[in-house]
Design a protein around this motif. Structure first.
Motif, PDB file in Angstrom:
ATOM      1  N   VAL A  69      -8.127  -0.869 -14.785  1.00  0.00           N
ATOM      2  CA  VAL A  69      -6.931  -0.584 -15.164  1.00  0.00           C
ATOM      3  C   VAL A  69      -6.234   0.687 -14.693  1.00  0.00           C
ATOM      4  CG1 VAL A  69      -5.192  -0.706 -16.872  1.00  0.00           C
ATOM      5  CG2 VAL A  69      -7.010  -2.394 -16.718  1.00  0.00           C
ATOM      6  N   SER A  70      -7.137   1.673 -14.882  1.00  0.00           N
ATOM      7  CA  SER A  70      -6.570   3.075 -14.643  1.00  0.00           C
ATOM      8  C   SER A  70      -6.185   3.300 -13.045  1.00  0.00           C
ATOM      9  CB  SER A  70      -7.587   4.109 -14.998  1.00  0.00           C
ATOM     10  OG  SER A  70      -7.779   4.138 -16.697  1.00  0.00           O
ATOM     11  N   ALA A  71      -7.347   2.942 -12.434  1.00  0.00           N
ATOM     12  CA  ALA A  71      -7.191   2.795 -11.044  1.00  0.00           C
ATOM     13  C   ALA A  71      -5.984   1.956 -10.353  1.00  0.00           C
ATOM     14  CB  ALA A  71      -8.475   2.279 -10.335  1.00  0.00           C
ATOM     15  N   GLY A  72      -5.484   0.800 -10.841  1.00  0.00           N
ATOM     16  CA  GLY A  72      -4.647  -0.050 -10.828  1.00  0.00           C
ATOM     17  C   GLY A  72      -3.145   0.621 -10.984  1.00  0.00           C
ATOM     18  N   ALA A  73      -3.369   1.359 -12.176  1.00  0.00           N
ATOM     19  CA  ALA A  73      -2.003   2.288 -12.398  1.00  0.00           C
ATOM     20  C   ALA A  73      -1.713   3.577 -11.619  1.00  0.00           C
ATOM     21  CB  ALA A  73      -2.027   2.973 -13.897  1.00  0.00           C
ATOM     22  N   VAL A  74      -3.055   4.119 -10.989  1.00  0.00           N
ATOM     23  CA  VAL A  74      -2.850   5.228  -9.986  1.00  0.00           C
ATOM     24  C   VAL A  74      -2.297   4.705  -8.855  1.00  0.00           C
ATOM     25  CG1 VAL A  74      -4.199   6.904  -8.524  1.00  0.00           C
ATOM     26  CG2 VAL A  74      -4.496   6.521 -11.177  1.00  0.00           C
ATOM     27  N   LEU A  75      -2.764   3.356  -8.410  1.00  0.00           N
ATOM     28  CA  LEU A  75      -2.274   3.146  -7.160  1.00  0.00           C
ATOM     29  C   LEU A  75      -0.955   2.065  -7.330  1.00  0.00           C
ATOM     30  CD1 LEU A  75      -5.705   1.134  -6.037  1.00  0.00           C
ATOM     31  CD2 LEU A  75      -4.842   3.424  -4.974  1.00  0.00           C
ATOM     32  N   LEU A  76      -0.598   1.904  -8.282  1.00  0.00           N
ATOM     33  CA  LEU A  76       0.820   1.122  -8.668  1.00  0.00           C
ATOM     34  C   LEU A  76       1.891   1.709  -7.785  1.00  0.00           C
ATOM     35  CD1 LEU A  76       1.667  -1.436  -9.897  1.00  0.00           C
ATOM     36  CD2 LEU A  76       2.133   0.225 -11.796  1.00  0.00           C
ATOM     37  N   LEU A  77       2.243   2.914  -7.914  1.00  0.00           N
ATOM     38  CA  LEU A  77       3.376   3.541  -7.380  1.00  0.00           C
ATOM     39  C   LEU A  77       3.241   3.832  -5.830  1.00  0.00           C
ATOM     40  CD1 LEU A  77       6.106   4.838  -7.848  1.00  0.00           C
ATOM     41  CD2 LEU A  77       5.075   6.941  -8.532  1.00  0.00           C
ATOM     42  N   PRO A  78       2.041   4.378  -5.208  1.00  0.00           N
ATOM     43  CA  PRO A  78       1.947   4.271  -3.754  1.00  0.00           C
ATOM     44  C   PRO A  78       2.044   2.860  -3.406  1.00  0.00           C
ATOM     45  CG  PRO A  78       0.229   5.658  -4.757  1.00  0.00           C
ATOM     46  CD  PRO A  78       0.889   5.041  -6.056  1.00  0.00           C
ATOM     47  N   PHE A  79       1.436   1.863  -3.835  1.00  0.00           N
ATOM     48  CA  PHE A  79       1.602   0.622  -3.131  1.00  0.00           C
ATOM     49  C   PHE A  79       2.970   0.195  -3.323  1.00  0.00           C
ATOM     50  CE2 PHE A  79       1.414  -4.203  -3.718  1.00  0.00           C
ATOM     51  CZ  PHE A  79       0.653  -4.254  -2.688  1.00  0.00           C
ATOM     52  N   SER A  80       3.705   0.319  -3.989  1.00  0.00           N
ATOM     53  CA  SER A  80       4.976   0.140  -4.082  1.00  0.00           C
ATOM     54  C   SER A  80       6.010   0.644  -3.115  1.00  0.00           C
ATOM     55  CB  SER A  80       5.738   0.318  -5.595  1.00  0.00           C
ATOM     56  OG  SER A  80       4.956  -0.342  -6.503  1.00  0.00           O
ATOM     57  N   ILE A  81       5.547   2.201  -3.050  1.00  0.00           N
ATOM     58  CA  ILE A  81       6.486   2.709  -1.943  1.00  0.00           C
ATOM     59  C   ILE A  81       5.929   2.200  -0.375  1.00  0.00           C
ATOM     60  CG2 ILE A  81       6.684   5.225  -0.756  1.00  0.00           C
ATOM     61  CD1 ILE A  81       6.023   6.123  -3.681  1.00  0.00           C
ATOM     62  N   ILE A  82       4.720   2.080  -0.120  1.00  0.00           N
ATOM     63  CA  ILE A  82       4.471   1.638   1.282  1.00  0.00           C
ATOM     64  C   ILE A  82       4.899   0.388   1.379  1.00  0.00           C
ATOM     65  CG2 ILE A  82       2.289   0.808   0.501  1.00  0.00           C
ATOM     66  CD1 ILE A  82       3.125   2.692   3.465  1.00  0.00           C
ATOM     67  N   SER A  83       4.810  -0.582   0.328  1.00  0.00           N
ATOM     68  CA  SER A  83       5.452  -2.014   0.455  1.00  0.00           C
ATOM     69  C   SER A  83       6.800  -2.151   0.587  1.00  0.00           C
ATOM     70  CB  SER A  83       5.392  -2.712  -0.755  1.00  0.00           C
ATOM     71  OG  SER A  83       3.807  -2.841  -1.145  1.00  0.00           O
ATOM     72  N   ASN A  84       7.765  -1.153  -0.019  1.00  0.00           N
ATOM     73  CA  ASN A  84       9.104  -1.050   0.493  1.00  0.00           C
ATOM     74  C   ASN A  84       9.356  -0.735   1.741  1.00  0.00           C
ATOM     75  OD1 ASN A  84      12.110  -1.034  -0.596  1.00  0.00           O
ATOM     76  ND2 ASN A  84      11.602   1.342   0.089  1.00  0.00           N
ATOM     77  N   GLU A  85       8.395   0.417   2.497  1.00  0.00           N
ATOM     78  CA  GLU A  85       8.734   0.662   3.788  1.00  0.00           C
ATOM     79  C   GLU A  85       8.318  -0.442   4.651  1.00  0.00           C
ATOM     80  OE1 GLU A  85      10.425   3.384   4.623  1.00  0.00           O
ATOM     81  OE2 GLU A  85      10.509   3.847   2.561  1.00  0.00           O
ATOM     82  N   ILE A  86       7.386  -1.090   4.267  1.00  0.00           N
ATOM     83  CA  ILE A  86       6.894  -2.411   5.220  1.00  0.00           C
ATOM     84  C   ILE A  86       7.849  -3.440   5.246  1.00  0.00           C
ATOM     85  CG2 ILE A  86       5.054  -4.201   5.398  1.00  0.00           C
ATOM     86  CD1 ILE A  86       3.093  -2.154   4.567  1.00  0.00           C
ATOM     87  N   LEU A  87       8.399  -3.813   4.008  1.00  0.00           N
ATOM     88  CA  LEU A  87       9.337  -4.778   4.123  1.00  0.00           C
ATOM     89  C   LEU A  87      10.763  -4.282   4.837  1.00  0.00           C
ATOM     90  CD1 LEU A  87       9.023  -6.010   0.626  1.00  0.00           C
ATOM     91  CD2 LEU A  87       8.533  -7.227   2.447  1.00  0.00           C
ATOM     92  N   LEU A  88      10.845  -2.930   5.011  1.00  0.00           N
ATOM     93  CA  LEU A  88      12.041  -2.431   5.747  1.00  0.00           C
ATOM     94  C   LEU A  88      11.635  -2.502   7.262  1.00  0.00           C
ATOM     95  CD1 LEU A  88      13.446   0.610   3.712  1.00  0.00           C
ATOM     96  CD2 LEU A  88      14.556  -1.530   4.232  1.00  0.00           C
ATOM     97  N   SER A  89      10.710  -2.240   7.643  1.00  0.00           N
ATOM     98  CA  SER A  89      10.064  -2.362   9.036  1.00  0.00           C
ATOM     99  C   SER A  89      10.023  -3.768   9.548  1.00  0.00           C
ATOM    100  CB  SER A  89       8.788  -1.664   9.300  1.00  0.00           C
ATOM    101  OG  SER A  89       8.987  -0.315   8.699  1.00  0.00           O
ATOM    102  N   PHE A  90       9.407  -4.628   8.864  1.00  0.00           N
ATOM    103  CA  PHE A  90       9.187  -6.025   9.382  1.00  0.00           C
ATOM    104  C   PHE A  90       9.811  -6.953   8.309  1.00  0.00           C
ATOM    105  CE2 PHE A  90       5.789  -3.173  10.183  1.00  0.00           C
ATOM    106  CZ  PHE A  90       5.641  -3.107  11.555  1.00  0.00           C
TER     107      PHE A  90
END
Length: 489
Positions: A69-90
């Motif tokens: 769960v701790s690892a998921g909390a760390v990856l939460l914000l980076p995953f959301s940021i990169i997902s936003n950019e991917i959705l904008l690009s494609f």
């Protein structure tokens, strides 16, 4: 119309199944990685086949769940940021239809739910279950230990809820808060988690500046330093003579004393480690010595400088713009607009800085004197220490998205319960947090890079015997460093 409603319900059902499947697969990967990490540090002597082995195994599974769960909390914000950019690009790509705003919001809600579950239920249960023996007068066994653990959990819950209720009543001084004792799920648990998040952010405020300065020392230990004005062959020859002398003393002791033998064995172990590192430096290529080490140090310096500059810019934004507050106006939503001025490059930089701050906070946490005994050791860490480490990392990782948004490292809005903390809307708390972070980071870096100059000045003034600048962790000037040579001005 009925056919359209059925089709819509089927689409919603398949979408939810797909989201839950993705969440399960991501968590399964994190759980497996966390399990191998804990097994690497867990003491091997705890693996016996009896009642204690079952208790240790249950505590191990709960600790692994918490670390995942701790690892998921760390990856939460980076995953959301990169997902936003991917959705904008494609935006119309068929292969990324699974990546949508609903999935991102679900991940944030699950991270908040599991963080509360681990922090308030699973980790206290694992600790009390590990320390329990069963009530006197009852038959010893697993059931007796579970009963004692449940009673301790109930008493702890009543104590914490009483403290939170009294604190909220004293702070709010409102009749509504006095009468909201029964509103447990909607008020007290979020309020308690908000307090824990504030404590985690304060702990990050203490650990991260220390970790940012300690990162240079840690990377210096992992990498091979350039051999400037050094004779590695001579140092290897001297350390070999010292190793042979200690071995002769061990072999020639006619009536060995246990304390002296252990001390000599520890010295021999340290000398062998020093010799191994010197031989590694000698075998390292010129590229590794003269290019990798300076490049990494310059990269660390650039990342630290960018972090401080972003915090300084965020302070100015807080003074002139209300939307810079972490609990300010809501953004355009996921996949609608880029939250970085530089687009994908800016998002990548934000992700790098977030990971860098997390690593620095962990390094700083274990560098503090109070938490130094928590440092896990390979194959020699008890389950009690593992539980303590998992709780500490959970608190740090849960506060990482809040700290990143508060310091202005990213403009991504906090989703789920992470964005509902009351203190995020307090201007003075947020501004003070930014100012303290910038000042403490600057002071730690100045202290780090001027330590050699201070040591030489104290020696020149004859004040070095007063130990004005000496501490247990920065004593490289008094003994050879881990790379086999002394620190010089």
């Amino acid at each position: 119309m009925e056919a359209d409603e059925v089709t819509l319900r089927e689409q919603n059902f398949h979408s939810q199944v797909r989201e839950y499947t993705i969440c399960f697969l991501l968590f399964a990967i994190l759980y497996i990685v966390s399990y191998f990490i804990i097994r690497r540090y867990k003491r091997k002597g705890d693996e016996q086949e009896d009642e204690d082995a079952i208790v240790n195994r249950i505590s191990l599974f709960l600790s692994t769940f918490t670390l995942a769960v701790s690892a998921g909390a760390v990856l939460l914000l980076p995953f959301s940021i990169i997902s936003n950019e991917i959705l904008l690009s494609f935006p119309q790509s068929y292969y990324i239809q699974w990546l949508n705003g609903s999935l991102i919001h679900g991940l944030w809600n699950l991270a908040s739910l599991f963080s509360n579950l681990c922090l308030f239920v699973l980790m206290p249960f694992a600790f009390f279950f590990l320390e329990s023996e069963g009530f006197a007068g009852l038959k010893k066994g697993i059931k007796a230990r579970i009963l004692e653990t449940l009673v301790m959990l109930i008493l702890l819950a009543l104590l914490i809820l009483g403290i939170v209720w009294v604190a909220s009543a004293l702070i709010d001084k409102d009749a509504a808060s006095m009468e909201s004792l029964y509103d447990l799920w909607e008020f007290y648990l979020p309020y308690l988690y908000s307090c824990i998040s504030l404590m985690g952010c304060l702990l990050l405020l203490l650990c991260t500046p220390v970790g940012l300065s300690r990162m240079f020392t840690v990377m210096g230990q992992l990498l091979v330093k350039p051999a400037i004005l050094e004779d590695l062959d001579e140092q290897i020859y001297i350390i070999t003579l010292e190793e042979e002398a200690i071995m002769r003393r061990l072999n020639g002791m006619s009536s060995p004393v246990e304390y002296n033998t252990q001390q000599l064995e520890q010295e021999l172990h340290n000398v062998k480690n020093m010799k191994t590192k010197l031989e590694r430096r000698k075998k390292a290529s010129a590229w590794e010595r003269n290019l990798v080490y300076p490049s990494v140090m310059i990269l660390l310096l650039i990342e630290t400088a960018i972090s401080v500059l972003l915090v300084a810019c965020n302070i100015l934004c807080l003074l002139v713009d209300e939307t810079a507050m972490p609990k300010g106006s809501r953004g355009p939503g996921i996949g609608n607009a880029s939250l970085s001025t530089f687009g994908f490059v800016g998002a990548a930089l934000e992700i790098i800085l977030i990971f860098y701050l997390m690593v620095s906070s962990v390094v700083g946490f274990y560098s503090l004197r109070f938490f130094g005994d928590f440092t896990p050791r390979k194959d020699d860490t008890t389950m009690t220490k593992i539980i303590g480490n998992c709780v500490s990392i959970l608190v740090l990782s849960s506060a990482l998205p809040v700290m990143s948004r508060t310091l202005g490292i990213t403009r991504f809005d906090l989703l789920g319960d992470f964005g509902r903390f009351n203190w995020l809307g307090n201007f003075y708390i947020v501004l003070s947090y930014n100012l303290l972070f910038a000042i403490m980071t600057t002071l730690c870096l100045v202290r780090k890079f001027t330590s050699a100059v201070r040591e030489e000045l104290l020696k020149a003034l004859g004040l070095d015997k007063l130990h004005l600048s000496h501490n247990a962790r920065d004593s490289e000037t008094a003994k050879p460093s881990v790379n086999g040579h002394q620190k010089t001005l």
